[in-house]
Motif scaffolding. Structure first.
Motif, PDB file in Angstrom:
ATOM      1  N   MET A   1     -27.929   6.667  37.418  1.00 20.21           N
ATOM      2  CA  MET A   1     -27.532   5.572  37.165  1.00 20.21           C
ATOM      3  C   MET A   1     -26.190   5.757  36.131  1.00 20.21           C
ATOM      4  N   PHE A   2     -25.292   4.637  36.648  1.00 23.99           N
ATOM      5  CA  PHE A   2     -23.624   5.012  35.655  1.00 23.99           C
ATOM      6  C   PHE A   2     -23.446   3.083  36.198  1.00 23.99           C
ATOM      7  N   ARG A   3     -22.919   2.808  34.521  1.00 20.51           N
ATOM      8  CA  ARG A   3     -21.822   1.695  34.266  1.00 20.51           C
ATOM      9  C   ARG A   3     -20.884   1.551  33.604  1.00 20.51           C
ATOM     10  N   TYR A   4     -19.980   0.818  33.664  1.00 18.85           N
ATOM     11  CA  TYR A   4     -19.104   0.762  33.179  1.00 18.85           C
ATOM     12  C   TYR A   4     -19.094  -0.658  32.675  1.00 18.85           C
ATOM     13  N   GLY A   5     -18.048  -0.387  30.583  1.00 20.54           N
ATOM     14  CA  GLY A   5     -18.161  -1.580  30.346  1.00 20.54           C
ATOM     15  C   GLY A   5     -16.470  -1.933  29.276  1.00 20.54           C
ATOM     16  N   ILE A   6     -16.537  -2.777  29.216  1.00 20.06           N
ATOM     17  CA  ILE A   6     -14.683  -3.003  27.986  1.00 20.06           C
ATOM     18  C   ILE A   6     -15.941  -3.755  26.727  1.00 20.06           C
ATOM     19  N   LYS A   7     -15.253  -3.217  25.951  1.00 19.27           N
ATOM     20  CA  LYS A   7     -15.367  -4.063  24.006  1.00 19.27           C
ATOM     21  C   LYS A   7     -13.952  -4.038  24.122  1.00 19.27           C
ATOM     22  N   LEU A   8     -14.332  -5.338  23.022  1.00 16.18           N
ATOM     23  CA  LEU A   8     -12.399  -5.289  22.457  1.00 16.18           C
ATOM     24  C   LEU A   8     -12.137  -5.506  21.369  1.00 16.18           C
ATOM     25  N   THR A   9     -11.228  -4.269  20.870  1.00 20.59           N
ATOM     26  CA  THR A   9     -11.095  -3.269  19.173  1.00 20.59           C
ATOM     27  C   THR A   9     -11.098  -4.630  18.087  1.00 20.59           C
ATOM     28  N   THR A  10     -11.012  -5.783  18.776  1.00 18.61           N
ATOM     29  CA  THR A  10     -11.223  -6.961  17.371  1.00 18.61           C
ATOM     30  C   THR A  10     -12.657  -7.575  17.265  1.00 18.61           C
ATOM     31  N   THR A  11     -12.998  -7.762  16.265  1.00 15.54           N
ATOM     32  CA  THR A  11     -14.216  -8.703  16.355  1.00 15.54           C
ATOM     33  C   THR A  11     -13.605 -10.188  16.198  1.00 15.54           C
ATOM     34  N   ILE A  12     -12.516 -10.645  16.638  1.00 14.97           N
ATOM     35  CA  ILE A  12     -11.945 -12.168  15.813  1.00 14.97           C
ATOM     36  C   ILE A  12     -11.801 -12.744  17.299  1.00 14.97           C
ATOM     37  N   VAL A  61      -8.824  -4.704  32.485  1.00 13.05           N
ATOM     38  CA  VAL A  61      -8.059  -4.313  31.630  1.00 13.05           C
ATOM     39  C   VAL A  61      -6.718  -4.685  31.806  1.00 13.05           C
ATOM     40  N   ARG A  62      -5.991  -4.550  32.764  1.00 10.98           N
ATOM     41  CA  ARG A  62      -4.947  -5.058  32.444  1.00 10.98           C
ATOM     42  C   ARG A  62      -4.992  -6.403  32.376  1.00 10.98           C
ATOM     43  N   GLU A  63      -5.222  -7.368  32.984  1.00  4.89           N
ATOM     44  CA  GLU A  63      -5.202  -8.572  31.894  1.00  4.89           C
ATOM     45  C   GLU A  63      -5.431  -9.060  30.392  1.00  4.89           C
ATOM     46  N   LYS A  66      -1.573  -7.317  29.332  1.00  2.00           N
ATOM     47  CA  LYS A  66      -0.615  -8.394  29.246  1.00  2.00           C
ATOM     48  C   LYS A  66      -0.493  -9.649  28.313  1.00  2.00           C
ATOM     49  N   ALA A  67      -2.148  -9.658  28.040  1.00  3.23           N
ATOM     50  CA  ALA A  67      -2.211 -10.687  26.880  1.00  3.23           C
ATOM     51  C   ALA A  67      -1.614 -10.261  25.260  1.00  3.23           C
ATOM     52  N   GLY A  68      -2.060  -9.171  25.533  1.00  2.00           N
ATOM     53  CA  GLY A  68      -1.613  -8.309  24.323  1.00  2.00           C
ATOM     54  C   GLY A  68      -3.361  -8.420  23.487  1.00  2.00           C
ATOM     55  N   ILE A  69      -4.135  -7.750  24.417  1.00  5.39           N
ATOM     56  CA  ILE A  69      -5.352  -7.440  23.385  1.00  5.39           C
ATOM     57  C   ILE A  69      -6.009  -6.731  24.089  1.00  5.39           C
ATOM     58  N   GLU A  70      -6.030  -6.014  23.479  1.00  5.70           N
ATOM     59  CA  GLU A  70      -6.818  -4.091  22.938  1.00  5.70           C
ATOM     60  C   GLU A  70      -8.059  -4.055  22.967  1.00  5.70           C
ATOM     61  N   THR A  71      -8.756  -3.163  24.427  1.00  3.40           N
ATOM     62  CA  THR A  71      -9.759  -3.099  24.757  1.00  3.40           C
ATOM     63  C   THR A  71     -10.297  -1.667  24.559  1.00  3.40           C
ATOM     64  N   GLU A  72     -11.392  -1.426  24.609  1.00  4.97           N
ATOM     65  CA  GLU A  72     -11.797  -0.471  24.740  1.00  4.97           C
ATOM     66  C   GLU A  72     -13.225   0.171  25.818  1.00  4.97           C
ATOM     67  N   LEU A  73     -13.266   1.308  26.710  1.00  5.70           N
ATOM     68  CA  LEU A  73     -13.842   1.268  27.437  1.00  5.70           C
ATOM     69  C   LEU A  73     -14.630   2.554  28.141  1.00  5.70           C
ATOM     70  N   TYR A  74     -15.644   1.762  28.373  1.00  6.21           N
ATOM     71  CA  TYR A  74     -16.805   3.113  27.999  1.00  6.21           C
ATOM     72  C   TYR A  74     -18.189   3.190  29.198  1.00  6.21           C
ATOM     73  N   GLU A  75     -18.912   4.354  29.570  1.00 11.16           N
ATOM     74  CA  GLU A  75     -19.991   4.919  30.500  1.00 11.16           C
ATOM     75  C   GLU A  75     -20.509   5.086  29.956  1.00 11.16           C
ATOM     76  N   GLU A  76     -21.484   4.404  31.011  1.00  9.90           N
ATOM     77  CA  GLU A  76     -22.986   4.403  29.845  1.00  9.90           C
ATOM     78  C   GLU A  76     -23.541   5.355  31.732  1.00  9.90           C
ATOM     79  N   HIS A  77     -24.774   5.909  31.465  1.00 10.47           N
ATOM     80  CA  HIS A  77     -25.513   6.651  32.289  1.00 10.47           C
ATOM     81  C   HIS A  77     -27.234   6.620  31.953  1.00 10.47           C
ATOM     82  N   ARG A  78     -27.546   6.890  32.979  1.00 15.68           N
ATOM     83  CA  ARG A  78     -29.224   7.259  32.363  1.00 15.68           C
ATOM     84  C   ARG A  78     -29.443   7.899  33.673  1.00 15.68           C
TER      85      ARG A  78
END
Length: 143
Positions: A1-12, A61-63, A66-78
């Motif tokens: 099983m796999f899944r992808y996720g997005i987190k923001l680099t900011t916590t604000i 991620v593209r959106e 465009k908004a100048g919001i930095e993201t982090e991408l992750y892949e999860e598996h089990r």
């Protein structure tokens, strides 16, 4: 099983962040969205079994970009539902390669279908397939 996720680099969770998240996740309250950002939790998590999951994450991620919001991408598996998710960072290049591979698979399926039904690939069918793949590429790259 796999899944992808997005987190923001900011916590604000400022207005720009919440506005964009609210646009894509209207069923979540502002307090839920704010809590995810502040906890550095996933703002988007999608399983690979969902249709076009890779394309969905790329579009989001593209959106953010465009908004100048930095993201982090992750892949999860089990291996099974009893196992814990194993998380690894995912590069944008890796995501780009996944999208490219998916277009190649789509092209092969369309060509194989044409060969099975017609016995050959006509110039018109090839043009239609090329057009479909180009459309996918433009959507994937945001052009």
């Amino acid at each position: 099983m796999f899944r992808y996720g997005i987190k923001l680099t900011t916590t604000i969770a400022d207005a720009a962040v919440l506005k964009l998240l609210r646009k894509h996740f209207p069923n979540q309250s502002l307090s839920e969205l704010r809590a995810k950002v502040q906890a550095h939790d996933y703002v988007f998590l999608v399983g690979l079994e969902e249709y076009n999951s890779e394309r969905s994450i790329a579009k989001l991620v593209r959106e953010f970009d465009k908004a100048g919001i930095e993201t982090e991408l992750y892949e999860e598996h089990r291996n099974s539902s009893a196992d814990l998710w194993q998380t690894e960072p995912m590069s944008r290049e890796y995501l780009k390669n996944i999208l490219q591979r998916n277009r190649e698979i789509t092209r092969q399926v369309l060509e194989d279908t044409e060969l099975e039904t017609e016995g050959y690939i006509s110039s018109e069918a090839k043009a239609d397939i090329d057009e479909e793949i180009l459309k996918m590429q433009e959507e994937d790259e945001g052009d």
